[in-house]
Every structure is written in structure tokens, then in C-alpha cells.
Design a protein around this motif. Structure first.
Motif, PDB file in Angstrom:
ATOM      1  N   MET A 168       1.287  -1.340   0.292  1.00  0.00           N
ATOM      2  CA  MET A 168       0.040  -0.012  -0.215  1.00  0.00           C
ATOM      3  C   MET A 168       0.493   1.439  -0.085  1.00  0.00           C
ATOM      4  N   SER A 169       0.371   1.777  -0.697  1.00  0.00           N
ATOM      5  CA  SER A 169       1.724   3.911  -1.527  1.00  0.00           C
ATOM      6  C   SER A 169       0.371   4.312  -1.812  1.00  0.00           C
ATOM      7  N   GLY A 170       0.750   5.525  -0.883  1.00  0.00           N
ATOM      8  CA  GLY A 170       0.166   7.038  -0.819  1.00  0.00           C
ATOM      9  C   GLY A 170      -1.406   6.628  -0.745  1.00  0.00           C
ATOM     10  N   ASP A 171      -1.957   8.006   0.116  1.00  0.00           N
ATOM     11  CA  ASP A 171      -2.796   8.361   0.440  1.00  0.00           C
ATOM     12  C   ASP A 171      -3.894   9.185  -0.650  1.00  0.00           C
ATOM     13  N   ILE A 172      -5.404   8.118  -1.197  1.00  0.00           N
ATOM     14  CA  ILE A 172      -6.526   8.363  -1.195  1.00  0.00           C
ATOM     15  C   ILE A 172      -7.472   9.020  -1.343  1.00  0.00           C
ATOM     16  N   ILE A 173      -8.032   8.557   0.226  1.00  0.00           N
ATOM     17  CA  ILE A 173      -8.775   9.817   0.867  1.00  0.00           C
ATOM     18  C   ILE A 173      -8.190  10.534   2.117  1.00  0.00           C
ATOM     19  N   VAL A 174      -8.255  12.129   1.843  1.00  0.00           N
ATOM     20  CA  VAL A 174      -7.509  12.012   3.899  1.00  0.00           C
ATOM     21  C   VAL A 174      -9.134  13.214   3.702  1.00  0.00           C
ATOM     22  N   LEU A 175      -9.180  13.720   5.546  1.00  0.00           N
ATOM     23  CA  LEU A 175      -9.663  14.818   5.612  1.00  0.00           C
ATOM     24  C   LEU A 175      -8.973  15.756   6.810  1.00  0.00           C
ATOM     25  N   ASN A 176      -9.081  16.318   6.341  1.00  0.00           N
ATOM     26  CA  ASN A 176      -8.228  17.495   7.202  1.00  0.00           C
ATOM     27  C   ASN A 176      -9.720  18.247   8.026  1.00  0.00           C
ATOM     28  N   ASP A 177      -9.595  18.451   9.319  1.00  0.00           N
ATOM     29  CA  ASP A 177     -10.114  18.979  10.463  1.00  0.00           C
ATOM     30  C   ASP A 177     -11.802  19.532   8.980  1.00  0.00           C
ATOM     31  N   VAL A 178     -12.414  18.182   9.508  1.00  0.00           N
ATOM     32  CA  VAL A 178     -13.850  18.259   9.078  1.00  0.00           C
ATOM     33  C   VAL A 178     -14.675  18.259  10.119  1.00  0.00           C
ATOM     34  N   TYR A 179     -15.703  18.925  10.161  1.00  0.00           N
ATOM     35  CA  TYR A 179     -16.531  19.211  10.478  1.00  0.00           C
ATOM     36  C   TYR A 179     -17.986  19.575   9.265  1.00  0.00           C
ATOM     37  N   TYR A 180     -19.101  18.610  10.735  1.00  0.00           N
ATOM     38  CA  TYR A 180     -20.183  19.090   9.518  1.00  0.00           C
ATOM     39  C   TYR A 180     -21.932  18.790  10.261  1.00  0.00           C
ATOM     40  N   SER A 181     -22.559  19.561  10.114  1.00  0.00           N
ATOM     41  CA  SER A 181     -24.203  19.555  10.630  1.00  0.00           C
ATOM     42  C   SER A 181     -25.525  19.880   9.331  1.00  0.00           C
ATOM     43  N   TYR A 182     -25.653  19.400   9.177  1.00  0.00           N
ATOM     44  CA  TYR A 182     -27.062  18.912   8.485  1.00  0.00           C
ATOM     45  C   TYR A 182     -28.167  19.999   8.853  1.00  0.00           C
ATOM     46  N   PRO A 183     -28.491  20.836   7.266  1.00  0.00           N
ATOM     47  CA  PRO A 183     -29.290  21.980   7.301  1.00  0.00           C
ATOM     48  C   PRO A 183     -29.931  21.948   8.504  1.00  0.00           C
ATOM     49  N   ARG A 184     -30.589  23.345   9.175  1.00  0.00           N
ATOM     50  CA  ARG A 184     -31.291  23.188  10.147  1.00  0.00           C
ATOM     51  C   ARG A 184     -31.156  22.895  11.431  1.00  0.00           C
ATOM     52  N   SER A 185     -30.184  22.792  11.854  1.00  0.00           N
ATOM     53  CA  SER A 185     -29.090  22.004  12.600  1.00  0.00           C
ATOM     54  C   SER A 185     -28.196  22.842  12.832  1.00  0.00           C
ATOM     55  N   ASN A 186     -28.138  22.611  14.023  1.00  0.00           N
ATOM     56  CA  ASN A 186     -26.964  23.642  15.351  1.00  0.00           C
ATOM     57  C   ASN A 186     -25.648  22.720  15.721  1.00  0.00           C
ATOM     58  N   VAL A 187     -26.106  21.649  15.812  1.00  0.00           N
ATOM     59  CA  VAL A 187     -25.634  20.269  16.174  1.00  0.00           C
ATOM     60  C   VAL A 187     -23.923  19.425  15.027  1.00  0.00           C
ATOM     61  N   ASN A 188     -22.996  19.096  15.449  1.00  0.00           N
ATOM     62  CA  ASN A 188     -22.052  19.015  14.402  1.00  0.00           C
ATOM     63  C   ASN A 188     -22.349  17.211  14.562  1.00  0.00           C
ATOM     64  N   VAL A 189     -22.370  16.887  13.481  1.00  0.00           N
ATOM     65  CA  VAL A 189     -22.882  15.241  13.261  1.00  0.00           C
ATOM     66  C   VAL A 189     -21.500  14.993  13.051  1.00  0.00           C
ATOM     67  N   LEU A 190     -20.832  15.580  12.659  1.00  0.00           N
ATOM     68  CA  LEU A 190     -18.607  15.421  12.258  1.00  0.00           C
ATOM     69  C   LEU A 190     -18.200  16.368  12.634  1.00  0.00           C
ATOM     70  N   ASN A 191     -17.105  15.944  14.052  1.00  0.00           N
ATOM     71  CA  ASN A 191     -16.496  17.071  14.679  1.00  0.00           C
ATOM     72  C   ASN A 191     -14.928  16.685  14.590  1.00  0.00           C
ATOM     73  N   GLY A 192     -14.680  17.807  13.773  1.00  0.00           N
ATOM     74  CA  GLY A 192     -12.990  17.609  13.776  1.00  0.00           C
ATOM     75  C   GLY A 192     -12.331  16.563  13.295  1.00  0.00           C
ATOM     76  N   ILE A 193     -12.887  15.680  11.949  1.00  0.00           N
ATOM     77  CA  ILE A 193     -12.246  14.547  11.749  1.00  0.00           C
ATOM     78  C   ILE A 193     -11.066  14.761  11.250  1.00  0.00           C
ATOM     79  N   ASN A 194     -10.281  14.545  11.532  1.00  0.00           N
ATOM     80  CA  ASN A 194      -8.615  15.118  10.942  1.00  0.00           C
ATOM     81  C   ASN A 194      -7.840  12.638  10.089  1.00  0.00           C
TER      82      ASN A 194
END
Length: 513
Positions: free
Chosen positions: A1-27
Motif C-alpha cells: 500500500m502506498s499513497g493516500d487516496i482519501i484525506v480528511l482535514n479538520d472536517v466538521y459537518y452539520s445538517y441543514p436547520r441543525s446547530n449540532v455538528n454530526v462530525l466534529n474535527g475529523i482528521n
């Protein structure tokens, strides 16, 4: 295995009309050819994580996305989903959400056709993909006529035909029988090892993830609770318990593998069930028998045939009052068809079904529903009002009970299943709680026979235990419980009797001594 095909940097996500983060700081990064399992309780963020990787979030499901998601160095925000689909295939947990064409062949061919591949190459890709998932003989079948497990295989085949660099699968095993799950994992393992395809799979199946995954990412409330090798993750029992993940047994024999005891034997089989090897008797074929005394349910020579020729036949068995019965069998063997015949949603083409001595041919569906309650595989198909209390009281109003009686029955049923917020909107509750609402509706109706059609599907480990412990408690109070499942852990822990089905009848009927 060599090289990164998927990279997530400091990912936060909240759904529409929601103030709650479903994902919180994914690295997180995933290397080319790696198998990453994503695990955690329902609501931990696994499905959201999967939808990030092919651009469904944010292009179709909007909301607020912060940070960067890179697929083969392409930022998903800057690339259309159609372009990302060339690099990463997606298989959802609900195959019905992905299937829409007129035949199995057309479904698998849809992606390659849309990128304008030559017809011969399309055919080659489809043939290989359908062969890999065991659907070569189903090419002309209408996808809607497939069993849940067969639909899931077709979704995987459709993803395989695109020959992307990665596959993202959200609970692809949850509707498969043990043999089918093993087949699918073998396919994925082959793609990973021979073709360096990256696999990202959200799953509750600890045994399969322990065997096949290189690393495991545990999500908890949208954060990475642990990220390590599968060996280290599954060796940490405290971590698994804290995150609602089923531990892996030290000795595992997967599935229900049938082996004739001798070449001359046609009636006895050895079955491997969990960690235990047991002997099952194959019931002899027999003609119509009289209704068994003290039975809650008797089925005599039941056959049902769909317009396409599939169905079940020669089904014969009785269920005693206060039985706790598990029904198992391969995908497509007719387990759900059997349950629908029992509950009156389908009517036998041949044979008879007796509920406490009454032939269902003489009963309306509304009459049957007062005797037998049906908990379907997906609770959302049975919920339609705007509060938990209204849901449980709906049928009671149609039965013209008084307001006092309705209130009494509904509250008793909800207390029995442990739901105390009666004004909650059903569809914002977790899956196990939505299933509890359906059970409460059945209890309020006064049913003493409760039928569960794979109620464990889509539930995490703790959710499965909650539902099955309710069934166990009801059984202790005199209820008759029938449940269909592919989960050998549940049959081992809860069933007092085990029936194995095939389309041509019951092949095993076992009750522990």
C-alpha cells in the motif's frame, strides 16, 4: 500500500436547520489498497462520514461543511458527484434507495453506459460483476422482485462495474445471510488484494471487520474515539463496550453451514451455530395434518407463488403457545413471504394457516392483526403520525375504544417498551426506539403473537439487545415470539427453537434439550 487516496482535514459537518455538528474535527487519511472499517453506535456519524467521501455531502445533502475532503487529491467541494463516481463507488445501507431500472442487467450497466463505454466492454464488466456477487442467473429479473439480500448484492455489483479506485460501503452486510456475507467479504477482499481497491466500510459486524479490516476507526458523537489496527481495536474490550461494539468471540465458526453426516443420510445434518456444533433433524415431508392442540399457529402445506414464479411451497410447522422461535435461511428462501402470509398481508395460494384454531382464509386482515403483530424490517414503513402517543393510539381509535381505554392501553404499552416521551416525533428517534414504537402499537392492540422480520437490521449491538430483551421479557409474560434473523448470536442467545427454511419447505427444526 502506498499513497493516500482519501484525506480528511479538520472536517466538521452539520445538517441543514441543525446547530449540532454530526462530525466534529475529523482528521484521517486512508492509503491506496487499505481496508478501513468505520464502527460505532447508531448516530455516531458513520453514514454521514461515508456520504462525505463521494460528494453526496455537500452537493446533494447541503448543511454546513468545514474543512477539506480530498479524494485522490481532488477536493470534493470543487468536483461534481458524477466526476467523483469515477474514482469512488458508493453502496448505501438501503439498496432500494439505489435501484431504479427495469432489470438486474440494466442496473449493473447503468454507470458504464453513462460514461459511454463500448457495449462489449459494458457487457464484460456487468457479467464479471454479477458473477462475483452470485447474480449471473438473475439478469432479466426486475430488481424490485429480489430479496433484500439480493438487492444488496446488486448494489455492490453496480458499484464494481465502475472500476473506481475505492469503494465506500454503508452497512452492506446487514441484510445478507451468513453465506452471502462471507461471499461479499471474499469479493471485497479479492478487489483489495488483487486490484489494490481501497475499501471503506461502515459496519456493526465485529467478526467480519476483525477478520478483513486493516484498520478500524471508531466514531463516537462525531469524533474519532479510536483509530488503530483491527487487532488492537478488538483486543480492547473496554473500548468496545464503551462504544457499543459487539466483542469478537475467541472461537468463531461463521454462519450456519450444513453438512450431511454421511453420504447415505438424508434426514440428519450437522449445523455450526455460534460456537456450538449441534445436530438437527430434517422434518419428514408430510401431508396436511390436523391443527395441533395448544398451538398458537399451525401451517399446513403452505405455498405462495409470485407472478414471476418465485415463492415458497410445502411449508409445514406448528408454533406452540409461548414459544420463542427463530426462523433462519438464505436470502430469497421466502422468510418474509412466510411472515406476510401469517399476518394476512399475502394470502396462501395453497394450504392453510390456523391462528388459535381459526383458518386465516375466514379472517379479515383486521381480524388477524388483533391476534398477530408484525414488526417489519424497517420500522419507518409503519410510522406515519407526528407523535409517539398518536402512533400507538391510532389503531385503538379505529377500533372505537373509549378515550380512557385508549390512554390506558397506550401508556401501558409505552411503559413496557421503555418509551416515556409520549410527544416525541417518531422519526427523530434512534432506530431501536422507532422499533419500540411499533412493538408498543402491537401490545396496545392486545396481540399475544409477535412476529419480528429482521428487527436487528440497521440496529447497532446495543439496539439489537434492547429489542431482543423486550421480546425476552414479553416471552416471560406468556407471549409467543417468532423472529427472523441472519444473526447467529441472537439465535444462540434468545431462541428456544430454531427452524431453517428453504423454498421447498422446512429443512431443520431444532429445540435444545
Amino acid at each position: 500500500m502506498s499513497g493516500d487516496i482519501i484525506v480528511l482535514n479538520d472536517v466538521y459537518y452539520s445538517y441543514p436547520r441543525s446547530n449540532v455538528n454530526v462530525l466534529n474535527g475529523i482528521n484521517l487519511s486512508v492509503k491506496k489498497g487499505e481496508f478501513l472499517a468505520v464502527m460505532g453506535s447508531n448516530g455516531a456519524g458513520k453514514t454521514t462520514f461515508c456520504k462525505l467521501l463521494n460528494g453526496i455531502i455537500p452537493h446533494f445533502t447541503h448543511g454546513i461543511l468545514k474543512g477539506t475532503v480530498l479524494i485522490d487529491n481532488i477536493n470534493t467541494i470543487e468536483s461534481a458527484v458524477s466526476q467523483l463516481a469515477l474514482k469512488i463507488g458508493m453502496v448505501l445501507d438501503d439498496p432500494d434507495a439505489q435501484l431504479f431500472t427495469s432489470s438486474v442487467f440494466n442496473e449493473a450497466a447503468f454507470g458504464p453506459e453513462n460514461i459511454l463505454l463500448p457495449p462489449m466492454e459494458i457487457k464484460e464488466r456487468v457479467d464479471l460483476a454479477l458473477s462475483a456477487v452470485g447474480l449471473s442467473n438473475f439478469k432479466e429479473r426486475l430488481p424490485s422482485t429480489l430479496s433484500g439480500g439480493e438487492k444488496q448484492r446488486l448494489s455492490i455489483a453496480a458499484a464494481i462495474t465502475m472500476k473506481g479506485q475505492a469503494l465506500v460501503l454503508d452497512e452492506p452486510l446487514c441484510r445478507l445471510d451468513p453465506a452471502g456475507a462471507c461471499d461479499v467479504m471474499a469479493i471485497l477482499n479479492d478487489l483489495q488484494k488483487k486490484h489494490q481497491i481501497t475499501i471503506v466500510m461502515a459496519s456493526h459486524d465485529s467478526e467480519k471487520m476483525a477478520e478483513f479490516a486493516d484498520r478500524v476507526c471508531i466514531l463516537n458523537n462525531g469524533k474519532i474515539a479510536a483509530l488503530d489496527s483491527a487487532k488492537n481495536i478488538f483486543a480492547n474490550s473496554a473500548l468496545l463496550e464503551e462504544n457499543g461494539i459487539q466483542p469478537v468471540k475467541k472461537i468463531v465458526v461463521r454462519g450456519m453451514q450444513r453438512h450431511p453426516i454421511s453420504k447415505n443420510s438424508t434426514t440428519e445434518y450437522t449445523e455450526f451455530h455460534g460456537e456450538h456444533k449441534i445436530f438437527l433433524q430434517k422434518p419428514p415431508c408430510h401431508s396436511v395434518s390436523s391443527v395441533v392442540s395448544n398451538s398458537s399457529l399451525t401451517i399446513n402445506n403452505l405455498s405462495y407463488t409470485y407472478p414471476n414464479g418465485t415463492g415458497i411451497k410445502n411449508i409445514n410447522f406448528s408454533v406452540m403457545e409461548n414459544d420463542f422461535l427463530a426462523i433462519v435461511g438464505d436470502n430469497g428462501c421466502g422468510k418474509t413471504t412466510l411472515l406476510k402470509n401469517i399476518t394476512g398481508l399475502l394470502r396462501p395460494c395453497e394450504g392453510d394457516i390456523f391462528i388459535r384454531g381459526k383458518n386465516t382464509k375466514d379472517l379479515k386482515v383486521s381480524d388477524i392483526s388483533k391476534e398477530v403483530g408484525f414488526v417489519m424490517q424497517n420500522p419507518d414503513t409503519q410510522l406515519f403520525t407526528d407523535s409517539v402517543f398518536k402512533e400507538v393510539s391510532f389503531a385503538l381509535k379505529n377500533m372505537r375504544f373509549s378515550k380512557t381505554e385508549i390512554k390506558k392501553r397506550a401508556e401501558e404499552a409505552l411503559n413496557t417498551v421503555g418509551l416515556y416521551d409520549h410527544e416525541a416525533f417518531p422519526h427523530v428517534l434512534c432506530r431501536s426506539d422507532r422499533t419500540k414504537i411499533v412493538i408498543a402499537c402491537i401490545l396496545a392492540m392486545g396481540c399475544k403473537i409477535i412476529v419480528f422480520d429482521e428487527a436487528d437490521v440497521g440496529n447497532d449491538y446495543s439496539g439489537c439487545l434492547k429489542i431482543m430483551n423486550i421480546a425476552k421479557d414479553l416471552h416471560s409474560k406468556g407471549y409467543t415470539i417468532i423472529f427472523v434473523t441472519h444473526n447467529t448470536f441472537l439465535t444462540e442467545e434468545y431462541a428456544h427453537r430454531l427452524i431453517k427454511m428453504e423454498r421447498n419447505g422446512i429443512v431443520c427444526d431444532w429445540r435444545p434439550k
